[in-house]
Scaffold this active site. Sequence first.
Site, PDB file in Angstrom:
ATOM      1  CB  SER A 138      -0.888   0.005   1.253  1.00 31.85           C
ATOM      2  OG  SER A 138      -1.542   1.254   1.412  1.00 31.85           O
ATOM      3  CE1 TYR A 151      -3.756  -1.570   5.758  1.00 35.32           C
ATOM      4  CE2 TYR A 151      -3.278   0.703   5.139  1.00 35.32           C
ATOM      5  CZ  TYR A 151      -3.584  -0.594   4.787  1.00 35.32           C
ATOM      6  OH  TYR A 151      -3.705  -0.936   3.454  1.00 35.32           O
TER       7      TYR A 151
END
Length: 250
Positions: A138, A151
């Site tokens: 990501s 995250y």
Amino acid sequence: MNKIALITGATSGIGRAVAIRLAQDGINLILCGRRTERLEELKTLLDKQVEIHTLSFDVSEQKAVESALNSLPEEWQAIDYLINNAGNAHGLSPIQDGNIKDWDAMMDINVKGLLYVSRNILPAMIARQRGHVINIGSIAGKETYPNGNVYCASKAAVQAITDGMRMDLNPYGIKVTGIHPGLVETEFSVVRFKGDEERAKNVYKGIDPLTADDIADTIAFVLSRPSHVVLADIVILPTAQASATIVNRK
């Protein structure tokens, strides 16, 4: 003989789109996920195009991973492509307010799950001295953003593992690719916000976000490169996004 790809997190979002796209290229598929009904639905959709084998397990459970992958029939064991796609985000809060169960879920699936699956697949790739691993990271793994803390840390770990994997597997001719999307409209934000669909929609408000198909097309292109070419590290953003935190909303 058709190539074989194993895809984790194949029941929704990017994983499902990748399965559909690779089937178009005649690649046989091992579809992995926790939701058995969705796996069977996808199998029914694609089994007229290619051979399909499904495995229902949770990547965060080491013994379940080993049991599922060890159960593969002999004709399914020569995996050419491993797509480590399974992942999640839970919550968006400052570190001091973080939910420890959410932290555990993100680290267990995004990091440990990728490791458990890879550890079981890689030895056979090494023995054959061929294969290609694609890890879905990501933009959050490259740029930390406020309230993203754990995250972002989990996806930074994916980046580090991918780079280390490429180095360790280099002597065996195995390709390793990291793909790091920005804003992709899937179930991602609905999961992150515990089913709050209105809040999830606001993440993509005012922009034309990436779709799961965009990522699937990129993966198909990566896998189609000749044997001497590896696209090692790819960041994919919608045109409206310049970084993890800069988004041009109309």
